[in-house]
Design a protein around this motif. Structure first.
Motif, PDB file in Angstrom:
ATOM      1  N   ARG A 155       0.817  -1.220   0.000  1.00  0.00           N
ATOM      2  CA  ARG A 155       0.000   0.000   0.000  1.00  0.00           C
ATOM      3  C   ARG A 155       0.848   1.266   0.000  1.00  0.00           C
ATOM      4  NH1 ARG A 155      -3.938   1.581  -1.286  1.00  0.00           N
ATOM      5  NH2 ARG A 155      -4.871   2.592   0.499  1.00  0.00           N
ATOM      6  N   LYS A 156       2.117   1.145   0.466  1.00  0.00           N
ATOM      7  CA  LYS A 156       3.043   2.290   0.473  1.00  0.00           C
ATOM      8  C   LYS A 156       2.425   3.499   1.175  1.00  0.00           C
ATOM      9  CE  LYS A 156       5.484   0.841  -3.704  1.00  0.00           C
ATOM     10  NZ  LYS A 156       6.607   0.296  -2.943  1.00  0.00           N
ATOM     11  N   TYR A 157       2.114   3.301   2.448  1.00  0.00           N
ATOM     12  CA  TYR A 157       1.509   4.376   3.230  1.00  0.00           C
ATOM     13  C   TYR A 157       2.472   5.550   3.366  1.00  0.00           C
ATOM     14  CZ  TYR A 157      -2.169   1.111   4.579  1.00  0.00           C
ATOM     15  OH  TYR A 157      -3.217   0.237   4.557  1.00  0.00           O
ATOM     16  N   ASP A 158       1.906   6.727   3.420  1.00  0.00           N
ATOM     17  CA  ASP A 158       2.683   7.943   3.644  1.00  0.00           C
ATOM     18  C   ASP A 158       2.892   8.224   5.126  1.00  0.00           C
ATOM     19  OD1 ASP A 158       2.869   8.947   0.829  1.00  0.00           O
ATOM     20  OD2 ASP A 158       0.688   8.899   1.030  1.00  0.00           O
ATOM     21  N   LEU A 159       2.054   7.604   5.948  1.00  0.00           N
ATOM     22  CA  LEU A 159       2.074   7.968   7.365  1.00  0.00           C
ATOM     23  C   LEU A 159       1.349   6.915   8.192  1.00  0.00           C
ATOM     24  CD1 LEU A 159       2.570  10.374   9.471  1.00  0.00           C
ATOM     25  CD2 LEU A 159       0.205  10.998   9.009  1.00  0.00           C
ATOM     26  N   VAL A 160       1.837   6.698   9.421  1.00  0.00           N
ATOM     27  CA  VAL A 160       1.090   5.953  10.433  1.00  0.00           C
ATOM     28  C   VAL A 160       0.713   6.930  11.540  1.00  0.00           C
ATOM     29  CG1 VAL A 160       1.220   4.220  12.266  1.00  0.00           C
ATOM     30  CG2 VAL A 160       2.090   3.683   9.990  1.00  0.00           C
ATOM     31  N   LEU A 161      -0.575   7.031  11.830  1.00  0.00           N
ATOM     32  CA  LEU A 161      -1.082   7.857  12.929  1.00  0.00           C
ATOM     33  C   LEU A 161      -1.612   6.913  13.989  1.00  0.00           C
ATOM     34  CD1 LEU A 161      -1.926  10.596  14.162  1.00  0.00           C
ATOM     35  CD2 LEU A 161      -4.052  10.436  12.855  1.00  0.00           C
ATOM     36  N   THR A 162      -1.063   7.004  15.201  1.00  0.00           N
ATOM     37  CA  THR A 162      -1.441   6.048  16.238  1.00  0.00           C
ATOM     38  C   THR A 162      -1.540   6.727  17.589  1.00  0.00           C
ATOM     39  OG1 THR A 162      -0.883   3.887  17.211  1.00  0.00           O
ATOM     40  CG2 THR A 162       0.948   5.385  16.772  1.00  0.00           C
ATOM     41  N   ASP A 163      -2.210   6.070  18.510  1.00  0.00           N
ATOM     42  CA  ASP A 163      -2.289   6.492  19.899  1.00  0.00           C
ATOM     43  C   ASP A 163      -1.291   5.639  20.679  1.00  0.00           C
ATOM     44  OD1 ASP A 163      -2.972   6.878  22.623  1.00  0.00           O
ATOM     45  OD2 ASP A 163      -5.030   7.381  22.096  1.00  0.00           O
ATOM     46  N   PRO A 164      -0.231   6.248  21.247  1.00  0.00           N
ATOM     47  CA  PRO A 164       0.813   5.447  21.899  1.00  0.00           C
ATOM     48  C   PRO A 164       0.449   4.950  23.281  1.00  0.00           C
ATOM     49  CG  PRO A 164       1.345   7.763  22.080  1.00  0.00           C
ATOM     50  CD  PRO A 164       0.081   7.686  21.261  1.00  0.00           C
ATOM     51  N   ALA A 165      -0.810   5.108  23.693  1.00  0.00           N
ATOM     52  CA  ALA A 165      -1.222   4.503  24.957  1.00  0.00           C
ATOM     53  C   ALA A 165      -1.114   2.989  24.883  1.00  0.00           C
ATOM     54  CB  ALA A 165      -2.645   4.917  25.320  1.00  0.00           C
ATOM     55  N   TRP A 166      -1.110   2.439  23.653  1.00  0.00           N
ATOM     56  CA  TRP A 166      -0.650   1.061  23.464  1.00  0.00           C
ATOM     57  C   TRP A 166       0.297   1.036  22.266  1.00  0.00           C
ATOM     58  CZ3 TRP A 166      -6.090  -1.468  22.585  1.00  0.00           C
ATOM     59  CH2 TRP A 166      -6.581  -1.172  21.326  1.00  0.00           C
ATOM     60  N   GLY A 167       1.113  -0.008  22.171  1.00  0.00           N
ATOM     61  CA  GLY A 167       2.268   0.044  21.296  1.00  0.00           C
ATOM     62  C   GLY A 167       2.145  -0.637  19.952  1.00  0.00           C
ATOM     63  N   ALA A 168       0.981  -1.143  19.578  1.00  0.00           N
ATOM     64  CA  ALA A 168       0.848  -1.859  18.312  1.00  0.00           C
ATOM     65  C   ALA A 168       1.189  -0.967  17.125  1.00  0.00           C
ATOM     66  CB  ALA A 168      -0.568  -2.422  18.173  1.00  0.00           C
ATOM     67  N   LEU A 170       6.863  -1.160   8.801  1.00  0.00           N
ATOM     68  CA  LEU A 170       6.560  -0.628   7.460  1.00  0.00           C
ATOM     69  C   LEU A 170       7.528   0.465   7.026  1.00  0.00           C
ATOM     70  CD1 LEU A 170       2.656  -0.354   7.754  1.00  0.00           C
ATOM     71  CD2 LEU A 170       3.986  -2.202   6.710  1.00  0.00           C
ATOM     72  N   LYS A 171       8.397   0.908   7.941  1.00  0.00           N
ATOM     73  CA  LYS A 171       9.361   1.974   7.639  1.00  0.00           C
ATOM     74  C   LYS A 171       8.654   3.232   7.147  1.00  0.00           C
ATOM     75  CE  LYS A 171      12.585  -0.954   8.590  1.00  0.00           C
ATOM     76  NZ  LYS A 171      13.218  -0.922   9.942  1.00  0.00           N
ATOM     77  N   VAL A 172       7.671   3.662   7.922  1.00  0.00           N
ATOM     78  CA  VAL A 172       6.819   4.798   7.542  1.00  0.00           C
ATOM     79  C   VAL A 172       6.912   5.864   8.632  1.00  0.00           C
ATOM     80  CG1 VAL A 172       4.435   5.500   7.121  1.00  0.00           C
ATOM     81  CG2 VAL A 172       5.243   3.319   6.253  1.00  0.00           C
ATOM     82  N   PRO A 173       6.889   7.169   8.289  1.00  0.00           N
ATOM     83  CA  PRO A 173       6.845   8.222   9.316  1.00  0.00           C
ATOM     84  C   PRO A 173       5.657   8.020  10.261  1.00  0.00           C
ATOM     85  CG  PRO A 173       7.280   9.183   7.172  1.00  0.00           C
ATOM     86  CD  PRO A 173       6.970   7.737   6.924  1.00  0.00           C
ATOM     87  N   MET A 174       5.845   8.413  11.508  1.00  0.00           N
ATOM     88  CA  MET A 174       4.829   8.139  12.525  1.00  0.00           C
ATOM     89  C   MET A 174       4.506   9.410  13.315  1.00  0.00           C
ATOM     90  SD  MET A 174       4.959   5.270  15.578  1.00  0.00           S
ATOM     91  CE  MET A 174       6.567   5.842  16.165  1.00  0.00           C
ATOM     92  N   ILE A 175       3.185   9.595  13.538  1.00  0.00           N
ATOM     93  CA  ILE A 175       2.684  10.704  14.348  1.00  0.00           C
ATOM     94  C   ILE A 175       1.811  10.130  15.453  1.00  0.00           C
ATOM     95  CG2 ILE A 175       1.162  12.730  14.359  1.00  0.00           C
ATOM     96  CD1 ILE A 175       2.065  13.403  11.609  1.00  0.00           C
ATOM     97  N   TYR A 176       1.884  10.742  16.626  1.00  0.00           N
ATOM     98  CA  TYR A 176       1.045  10.330  17.749  1.00  0.00           C
ATOM     99  C   TYR A 176      -0.130  11.290  17.942  1.00  0.00           C
ATOM    100  CZ  TYR A 176       4.889   7.340  19.401  1.00  0.00           C
ATOM    101  OH  TYR A 176       5.869   6.377  19.527  1.00  0.00           O
ATOM    102  N   ASN A 177      -1.305  10.736  18.182  1.00  0.00           N
ATOM    103  CA  ASN A 177      -2.428  11.460  18.768  1.00  0.00           C
ATOM    104  C   ASN A 177      -2.400  11.052  20.236  1.00  0.00           C
ATOM    105  OD1 ASN A 177      -4.851  12.578  19.562  1.00  0.00           O
ATOM    106  ND2 ASN A 177      -6.122  11.150  18.411  1.00  0.00           N
TER     107      ASN A 177
END
Length: 565
Positions: free
Chosen positions: A179-192, A200-207
């Motif tokens: 899929r070649k995602y541009d970004l992973v947006l996740t909530d780091p209250a858990w680590g999945a 995936l070697k994709v940039p990551m942002i936290y909410n």
């Protein structure tokens, strides 16, 4: 395993060729006869707009948390979808809040044996309420900490099993990589999401408000615990000596929980799939941006970092008209107005005696009450109280007749109350809720009643009456509301800008400090201090030895002189 694909889109920037081509076709279409081709023209324009959005959109993978955390993540997802981005959401087959079908996203469903849902959370909440209502003592404090330790360990254990299931599914991982995602947006209250972004070697942002290691700032920013209260301590940023001792104790508790119970579970997954050279703590601290769900109208001032973006209240918006039955109910309150009560998504029922105490207190008030409550109808419920399974909380808090918000202290509800300037009577249940309410209490905008004191000497009723009758609570909350709203851009627009910024630039490495790559002894300059001490010790020892040698020679000269005499 079921994987649903979204429509392929281009990178998060528009092709100049596409823009020129669309404009050329559009201008040629404008020459058509309007009456003959009006319907075709409108369809064509709609298609052009959709294609334009698709040409400008990016691919985003969302790995959210359940419950109230999903409620605010869903707001960001809808905003991203409206801007033309393609969004995929990772969920479990036992998902609590995340729907399988949505017009704003497609789902990637991971099969699990156990998930973070009501079946998991309800027994924990019951135990915590029982401990909170018991006699306050060292034993009850230890019991509460042990219960929270067990809950955290079990929750993160489930998430690690979920991550393992994903990584062992070669078909799923190959599809995600394709899929070649541009970004992973996740909530780091858990680590999945943290683990998946690395895979995936994709940039990551936290909410983010909390990470797996505790309050988000503690993982990335300098945090002097002399004036930064630790979650659960019930302290402010002005502490006495004894309170600072208490704060250190809570800091040690959180660190011990992270070091011995939580981090090892995620590190085991890292060891298995990435190798021992990849540390989970490094992955956690290595996010490109931290979209922090607070602002400094709510939070105590503290040090921060350049890649921490404050978006507190991003879910808030002007209220819309209420449904007819609710509008009729609140209008029937007359000049007294109405009270709103909600204990959030996690608390679905309370002990019967506690519920009746609350219901009886409401029955004595002249205000109407709208109470979000899903269990059995309380025997003491008054005619002025309406029980609902769900309510449009933002719209009710923005209604001109609302007088008070009785809240458990969840971040979402507190931010909405600040936005609309509604004072709070807090009834915290567990985790960060007391600390959230305390931040408003010290600003004069809230009053707190604990579960242990609700049924003592009409405390609940007295607290409500104090907030209703003392105008300073409303004045202080409205002052906070003015401060919160006085921004150059809205928090949601700010969040969207920075999300798209990371997508455009494939990360935000220039905002990330190197501190998370440093070993602890280098970060705290322990090696430098030890080298200074070692150098000082060598110099001191050399001086002492030199002095002893000189003294010995002096004694020999004196001895030789005496012998000659």
């Amino acid at each position: 395993m079921r994987l649903l694909h979204t429509t392929a889109t281009k990178k998060p920037h528009c092709s100049p060729f596409l823009k020129k081509r669309f404009l050329f076709i559009l201008s040629s279409r404008l020459k058509m006869t309007p009456t003959r081709n009006a319907r075709a023209f409108l369809l064509f324009i709609s298609a052009v707009i959709l294609l334009w959005r698709a040409g400008c959109g990016g691919k985003i993978l969302i790995v959210p948390l359940e419950g109230s955390h999903w409620v605010n993540m869903d707001i960001i997802i809808k905003a991203l979808h409206a801007r033309g981005h393609s969004v995929d959401v990772v969920r479990t087959n036992k998902s609590w809040y995340i729907k399988n079908d949505s017009p704003h996203y497609k789902t990637i469903t991971v099969p699990v044996a156990q998930a973070f849902n009501q079946d998991f959370i309800n027994p924990i909440v019951k135990k915590v309420i029982g401990i909170e209502r018991g006699e306050s003592s060292v034993i009850s404090f230890l019991s509460l900490q042990i219960e929270m330790f067990n809950a955290m360990t079990d929750m993160h254990g489930m998430i690690c099993k979920m991550a393992t299931t994903m990584f062992e599914d070669e078909n799923l991982m190959s599809n995600l990589k394709a899929r070649k995602y541009d970004l992973v947006l996740t909530d780091p209250a858990w680590g999945a999401g943290i683990l998946l972004a690395h895979a995936l070697k994709v940039p990551m942002i936290y909410n983010v408000r909390f990470a797996t290691s505790g309050e988000g700032h503690l993982a990335i920013a300098p945090s002097p615990i002399s004036y930064i209260p630790i979650t659960g301590s019930g302290l402010t940023d002005s502490m006495t000596f004894i309170q600072r001792v208490k704060n250190i104790i809570f800091y040690v508790i959180w660190k011990a929980q992270d070091i011995f119970l939580i981090c090892p579970q995620y590190q085991a997954v890292c060891n298995k799939f990435f190798g021992p050279e990849v540390t989970y703590s490094g992955l956690l601290q290595g996010a490109d941006l931290w979209l922090m769900r607070v602002d400094f109208v709510f939070e105590f001032p503290r040090p921060t970092m350049p890649n921490v973006i404050y978006i507190g209240g991003f879910q808030c918006k002007p209220s819309q008209p209420l449904p007819g039955h609710l509008e009729d109910f609140v209008q029937s309150s007359g000049e007294h107005g109405f009270i709103l009560m909600s204990l959030g998504t996690f608390v679905t029922e309370l002990p019967a005696d506690l519920v009746n105490e609350i219901a009886a207190a409401f029955a004595k008030l002249p205000q109407k009450v709208i109470w979000k409550y899903k269990s059995d109808r309380p025997a003491a419920l008054g005619n002025n109280t309406l029980l609902v399974d769900w309510m449009p909380q933002n719209e009710l808090l923005g209604h001109p007749k609302v007088k008070l918000f009785v809240s458990h202290g969840g971040t979402n509800g507190i931010q909405e109350a600040i936005y609309h300037g509604v004072p709070i009577m807090g009834l915290p249940v567990f985790f960060d809720q007391y600390d959230n309410l305390l931040r408003l209490k010290v600003k004069g905008a809230a009053k707190i009643v604990t579960l242990a004191t609700v049924d003592q000497e009409n405390n609940f009723l007295k607290a409500i009456q104090e907030v209703l009758n003392n105008p300073s609570y409303r004045m202080n909350m409205q002052r906070l509301s003015k401060l919160h709203r006085d921004k150059p851009v809205t928090p949601l627009d700010n969040a969207l800008f920075w999300i798209e910024f990371v997508m455009r630039h494939k990360g935000a490495a220039h905002l990330k400090a190197t501190s998370y790559r440093m070993p602890w002894y280098s970060y705290h300059s322990v090696d430098v201090v030890l080298s200074f001490l070692a150098a000082a010790a060598v110099i001191t020892l050399t001086c002492v030895l030199f002095r002893l040698v000189c003294l010995e020679k002096s004694l020999k000269r004196k001895t030789n002189g005496i012998n000659r005499k």
